[in-house]
Design a protein around this motif. Structure first.
Motif, PDB file in Angstrom:
ATOM      1  N   GLY A 185       0.988  -4.140   9.811  1.00 24.50           N
ATOM      2  CA  GLY A 185       1.390  -3.107   9.023  1.00 24.50           C
ATOM      3  C   GLY A 185       2.280  -3.309   7.910  1.00 24.50           C
ATOM      4  N   GLY A 186       2.519  -2.357   7.141  1.00 21.83           N
ATOM      5  CA  GLY A 186       3.524  -2.720   5.912  1.00 21.83           C
ATOM      6  C   GLY A 186       3.202  -1.447   4.908  1.00 21.83           C
TER       7      GLY A 186
ATOM      8  N   LEU B 224      -5.248  -4.045  10.697  1.00 23.42           N
ATOM      9  CA  LEU B 224      -3.983  -4.161  11.672  1.00 23.42           C
ATOM     10  C   LEU B 224      -4.789  -4.974  12.597  1.00 23.42           C
ATOM     11  CD1 LEU B 224      -2.590  -0.547  11.865  1.00 23.42           C
ATOM     12  CD2 LEU B 224      -1.991  -2.340  10.584  1.00 23.42           C
ATOM     13  N   SER B 225      -4.022  -5.757  13.315  1.00 22.30           N
ATOM     14  CA  SER B 225      -4.479  -6.631  14.461  1.00 22.30           C
ATOM     15  C   SER B 225      -3.904  -6.043  15.700  1.00 22.30           C
ATOM     16  CB  SER B 225      -4.386  -8.102  14.236  1.00 22.30           C
ATOM     17  OG  SER B 225      -5.045  -8.435  13.066  1.00 22.30           O
TER      18      SER B 225
ATOM     19  N   PHE C  50     -12.113   4.065   7.748  1.00 22.82           N
ATOM     20  CA  PHE C  50     -11.499   3.123   8.967  1.00 22.82           C
ATOM     21  C   PHE C  50     -12.667   2.366   9.419  1.00 22.82           C
ATOM     22  CE2 PHE C  50      -6.946   4.972   9.497  1.00 22.82           C
ATOM     23  CZ  PHE C  50      -6.930   4.966   8.045  1.00 22.82           C
ATOM     24  N   THR C  51     -12.318   1.245  10.155  1.00 21.40           N
ATOM     25  CA  THR C  51     -13.442   0.369  11.013  1.00 21.40           C
ATOM     26  C   THR C  51     -12.861  -0.545  12.037  1.00 21.40           C
ATOM     27  OG1 THR C  51     -15.082   0.226   9.028  1.00 21.40           O
ATOM     28  CG2 THR C  51     -15.379  -1.267  10.851  1.00 21.40           C
ATOM     29  N   ILE C  52     -13.297  -0.066  13.160  1.00 18.64           N
ATOM     30  CA  ILE C  52     -12.563  -1.056  14.437  1.00 18.64           C
ATOM     31  C   ILE C  52     -13.726  -1.875  14.681  1.00 18.64           C
ATOM     32  CG2 ILE C  52     -11.693  -0.707  16.724  1.00 18.64           C
ATOM     33  CD1 ILE C  52     -11.120   2.261  16.271  1.00 18.64           C
TER      34      ILE C  52
ATOM     35  N   VAL D  84      -8.148  -6.712  19.026  1.00 21.28           N
ATOM     36  CA  VAL D  84      -9.047  -5.873  18.203  1.00 21.28           C
ATOM     37  C   VAL D  84      -8.524  -5.483  17.040  1.00 21.28           C
ATOM     38  CG1 VAL D  84      -7.553  -3.939  19.543  1.00 21.28           C
ATOM     39  CG2 VAL D  84      -9.788  -3.285  18.533  1.00 21.28           C
ATOM     40  N   TYR D  85      -9.022  -5.138  16.015  1.00 24.58           N
ATOM     41  CA  TYR D  85      -8.811  -4.994  14.562  1.00 24.58           C
ATOM     42  C   TYR D  85      -8.938  -3.482  14.189  1.00 24.58           C
ATOM     43  CZ  TYR D  85      -9.354  -9.997  14.697  1.00 24.58           C
ATOM     44  OH  TYR D  85      -9.238 -11.207  14.696  1.00 24.58           O
TER      45      TYR D  85
END
Lengths: 119, 109
Positions: A9-10, A20-21, A70-72, A81-82
């Motif tokens: 995050g940031g 994100l991880s 967004f892509t998971i 998981v990303y």
């Protein structure tokens, strides 16, 4: 003990990208369906998307506000998981929670990571 | 899309009292698809109830869930100081897959 630890995050400018991880432990990650949920500051919970386990096809589904942006994905060798977030908007500002799914509900939550989209 | 409505928005009670929180769905849903979560300030939510009435692991038996169709209730009998938090109901559906209610804030009177 199940643990989900988010990172990445940031602060990012509108139109930017962020990944994100979430690293999992305490359960057999490869058997789990995983999900991301977000919470804007002072607001309620909003489901973002889900990824099935590979044996169930590894397919993904997304909420309408993030679909196409967004892509998971997942790496079972890393128990991770990303959430790849592109074309970010100010309304994407939120705490993002990594979650483990249990059939029809979320049985475990990470501590969350804050994403701020602002110029 | 099924919409969940929670009432009241805020509930002010004293320790030891009984809390009754309501969750209404815009369409009938299977009881299997209804869950409740507790969220304390600065913390992630925690699963309390799933399948409308089954307590999650480690949840005290003062928490109970009931209901069917479009009306569901979370009851907390004998409020403890640590129970004052925000409570969300959630349903599993088709699109979006998971929908949350707006929450009920339970605060100390």
């Amino acid at each position: 003990e199940v643990q989900l630890v988010e990172s990445g995050g940031g602060l990012v400018e509108p139109g930017g990208s962020l990944r994100l991880s979430c690293t999992a432990s305490g359960f057999t990650f490869s058997n789990a369906w995983m999900s991301w949920v977000r919470q804007a500051p002072g607001k309620g919970l909003e489901w973002v998307g889900r990824i099935k386990r590979k044996s169930d096809g590894g397919t993904t589904e997304y909420a309408a506000p993030v679909k196409g942006r967004f892509t998971i994905s997942r790496d079972d060798s890393k128990n991770t998981v990303y959430l790849q977030m592109n074309s970010l908007k100010t309304e994407d500002t939120a705490v993002y929670y990594c979650t483990k799914l249990s059939v029809y509900q979320i049985d475990y939550w990470g501590q969350g990571t804050l994403v701020t989209v602002s110029s | 899309e099924i919409v969940l409505t929670q009432s009241p928005g805020t509930l002010s009670l004293s320790p030891g009292e009984r809390a009754t929180l309501s969750c209404r769905a815009s369409q009938s849903i299977s009881s299997n698809y209804l869950a409740w979560y507790q969220q304390k300030p600065g913390q992630a939510p925690r699963l309390l109830i799933y399948g409308a009435s089954t307590r999650a692991t480690g949840v005290p038996d003062r928490f109970s869930g009931s209901g069917s169709g479009t009306g569901f209730t979370l009851t907390i009998s004998g409020l403890e100081p640590e129970d004052f938090a925000v409570y969300y109901c959630q349903q599993f559906g088709s699109s979006p897959l998971y929908t949350f209610g707006p929450g009920t804030k339970l605060d100390i009177k």
